[in-house]
Design an enzyme around this catalytic site. Sequence first.
Site, PDB file in Angstrom:
ATOM      1  N   ARG A  67       0.825  -1.207   0.000  1.00 36.55           N
ATOM      2  CA  ARG A  67       0.000   0.000   0.000  1.00 36.55           C
ATOM      3  C   ARG A  67       0.865   1.266   0.000  1.00 36.55           C
ATOM      4  O   ARG A  67       0.485   2.287  -0.513  1.00 36.55           O
ATOM      5  CB  ARG A  67      -0.871  -0.019   1.267  1.00 36.55           C
ATOM      6  CG  ARG A  67      -2.119   0.816   1.222  1.00 36.55           C
ATOM      7  CD  ARG A  67      -2.844   0.810   2.588  1.00 36.55           C
ATOM      8  NE  ARG A  67      -2.895  -0.491   3.218  1.00 36.55           N
ATOM      9  CZ  ARG A  67      -3.879  -1.365   3.073  1.00 36.55           C
ATOM     10  NH1 ARG A  67      -4.918  -1.054   2.335  1.00 36.55           N
ATOM     11  NH2 ARG A  67      -3.837  -2.542   3.679  1.00 36.55           N
ATOM     12  N   TYR A  68       2.021   1.189   0.641  1.00 42.90           N
ATOM     13  CA  TYR A  68       2.920   2.344   0.778  1.00 42.90           C
ATOM     14  C   TYR A  68       4.247   1.994   0.094  1.00 42.90           C
ATOM     15  O   TYR A  68       4.642   0.823   0.083  1.00 42.90           O
ATOM     16  CB  TYR A  68       3.182   2.640   2.260  1.00 42.90           C
ATOM     17  CG  TYR A  68       1.925   2.840   3.087  1.00 42.90           C
ATOM     18  CD1 TYR A  68       1.259   4.064   3.082  1.00 42.90           C
ATOM     19  CD2 TYR A  68       1.421   1.805   3.854  1.00 42.90           C
ATOM     20  CE1 TYR A  68       0.108   4.241   3.846  1.00 42.90           C
ATOM     21  CE2 TYR A  68       0.270   1.983   4.621  1.00 42.90           C
ATOM     22  CZ  TYR A  68      -0.381   3.206   4.607  1.00 42.90           C
ATOM     23  OH  TYR A  68      -1.518   3.372   5.359  1.00 42.90           O
ATOM     24  N   ARG A 120       7.180  -0.074   2.268  1.00 42.77           N
ATOM     25  CA  ARG A 120       6.928  -1.254   3.095  1.00 42.77           C
ATOM     26  C   ARG A 120       5.827  -2.133   2.500  1.00 42.77           C
ATOM     27  O   ARG A 120       4.949  -1.622   1.800  1.00 42.77           O
ATOM     28  CB  ARG A 120       6.538  -0.857   4.518  1.00 42.77           C
ATOM     29  CG  ARG A 120       5.380   0.108   4.634  1.00 42.77           C
ATOM     30  CD  ARG A 120       5.504   0.889   5.951  1.00 42.77           C
ATOM     31  NE  ARG A 120       4.386   1.781   6.199  1.00 42.77           N
ATOM     32  CZ  ARG A 120       4.286   3.018   5.727  1.00 42.77           C
ATOM     33  NH1 ARG A 120       5.224   3.501   4.906  1.00 42.77           N
ATOM     34  NH2 ARG A 120       3.267   3.779   6.028  1.00 42.77           N
ATOM     35  N   CYS A 157     -12.490  -8.203  14.174  1.00 45.70           N
ATOM     36  CA  CYS A 157     -11.348  -8.294  13.247  1.00 45.70           C
ATOM     37  C   CYS A 157     -11.659  -7.646  11.902  1.00 45.70           C
ATOM     38  O   CYS A 157     -12.679  -7.927  11.280  1.00 45.70           O
ATOM     39  CB  CYS A 157     -10.986  -9.760  13.026  1.00 45.70           C
ATOM     40  SG  CYS A 157      -9.665  -9.951  11.823  1.00 45.70           S
ATOM     41  N   ARG A 165     -10.066  -8.262   9.255  1.00 45.43           N
ATOM     42  CA  ARG A 165      -9.877  -9.271   8.194  1.00 45.43           C
ATOM     43  C   ARG A 165     -10.733 -10.500   8.480  1.00 45.43           C
ATOM     44  O   ARG A 165     -10.371 -11.627   8.130  1.00 45.43           O
ATOM     45  CB  ARG A 165      -8.399  -9.664   8.085  1.00 45.43           C
ATOM     46  CG  ARG A 165      -7.510  -8.527   7.630  1.00 45.43           C
ATOM     47  CD  ARG A 165      -6.169  -8.988   7.085  1.00 45.43           C
ATOM     48  NE  ARG A 165      -5.432  -7.834   6.628  1.00 45.43           N
ATOM     49  CZ  ARG A 165      -4.318  -7.347   7.201  1.00 45.43           C
ATOM     50  NH1 ARG A 165      -3.798  -7.959   8.232  1.00 45.43           N
ATOM     51  NH2 ARG A 165      -3.736  -6.269   6.723  1.00 45.43           N
ATOM     52  N   ASP A 201     -12.427  -0.597  12.349  1.00 42.21           N
ATOM     53  CA  ASP A 201     -12.763  -0.550  10.919  1.00 42.21           C
ATOM     54  C   ASP A 201     -14.205  -0.991  10.679  1.00 42.21           C
ATOM     55  O   ASP A 201     -14.841  -1.575  11.556  1.00 42.21           O
ATOM     56  CB  ASP A 201     -11.798  -1.464  10.147  1.00 42.21           C
ATOM     57  CG  ASP A 201     -10.366  -0.950  10.236  1.00 42.21           C
ATOM     58  OD1 ASP A 201     -10.147   0.234   9.912  1.00 42.21           O
ATOM     59  OD2 ASP A 201      -9.480  -1.729  10.643  1.00 42.21           O
TER      60      ASP A 201
END
Length: 356
Positions: A91-92, A95, A111, A113, A274
């Site tokens: 994503r970045y 990393r 969770c 995920r 999330d």
Amino acid sequence: MLLEKTLRTPADLAEAGLIASSRQTDLDKVAARYAVAITPTSAALIDPADPADPIARQFLPDMAELAAGVDEMADPIGDGLHSPVPGIVHRYPDRVLLMLTHTCATYCRFCFRRETVGPSGGGNLSSVELEGALGYIAADPGVWEVILSGGDPLILSPRRLAAVMEALGAIDHVKVVRLHTRVPAVDPARITPEMVRALKRSAKAVYVALHANHPRELTAQARAACARLIDAGIPMLSQSVLLRGINDDPGTLGDLMRAFVETRIKPYYLHQADLAPGTAHLRTSLEEGQAVVGALRGHISGLCQPTYVLDIPGGHGKVPVGPCYLSAGKDGQALVSDPWGQPHALSPQQNSRVAG
Ligand code: SF4
């Protein structure tokens, strides 16, 4: 008394006295949708007489999980959009996440995920997939840090982890390996000398980020497991999720952060929960989160202050969302609030620095 095995079904939970057996049939429906596991260490922390027990709220299935909200999503932080090969999320630029397994020691009811972890999540990365993921990392000189996530990487055997650490150690441009895990708290006996040696197999800087959400999770055994890592030269960070009825008050959150620091773990991230399906009952609003985080400032040591962050839904990355201490007064003058909420005028010079 410590149970002997991880509890994986509502029948197990009823037998251990953690749920009423009359709830078993209903909760079977939740367990059929989202994985259930609670280790003996975590089960022992639950007070079955407390209907609001903060450890139970994290790990015991709840019928509310079957009510997915309209704004909730299967992949709330957009992992799939940033996955060039199996096992990698990139994503970045500097990393990558390397997800070695979809299995965890315990399954958290909130969770992010939850649609991909658990027994139906595909298990461990196959050796062909692992080779592909390592090849992807080796081919990109911009990858400075590899984060082992999942699933929980410390669920793997020391032998398998040592092989991964060795392979990462052979990639020159990778300088840092970070592991995100719940294991030192939920199954501290897994942090054996052999496991510590496996993590030290490469010459890279290795960090371990411990996921825990309530101060009771930092038991003497958990603290000892963390000490085995830290004494071996592996610095530790914390990550927690702000959760309704678990740690969303300044007293509990402050105690959690202090418990981390007492364990020599530097508080790192406090995540806004999330938009994972069926988790609304455990989520706070951002406004509530800012109030709780703001109440820590000025009351507990600066060492104990985490960064409150939001993963922007849809895979747009993570940003700090803590309280802002700067504002404009009636006459347009820049103000700064102190930790107790009192505003103070900034000098023109400080203001131009802020504006610039
Ligand atoms: S340990 Fe992490 S990946 Fe596993 S269930 Fe909990 S939040 Fe999800």
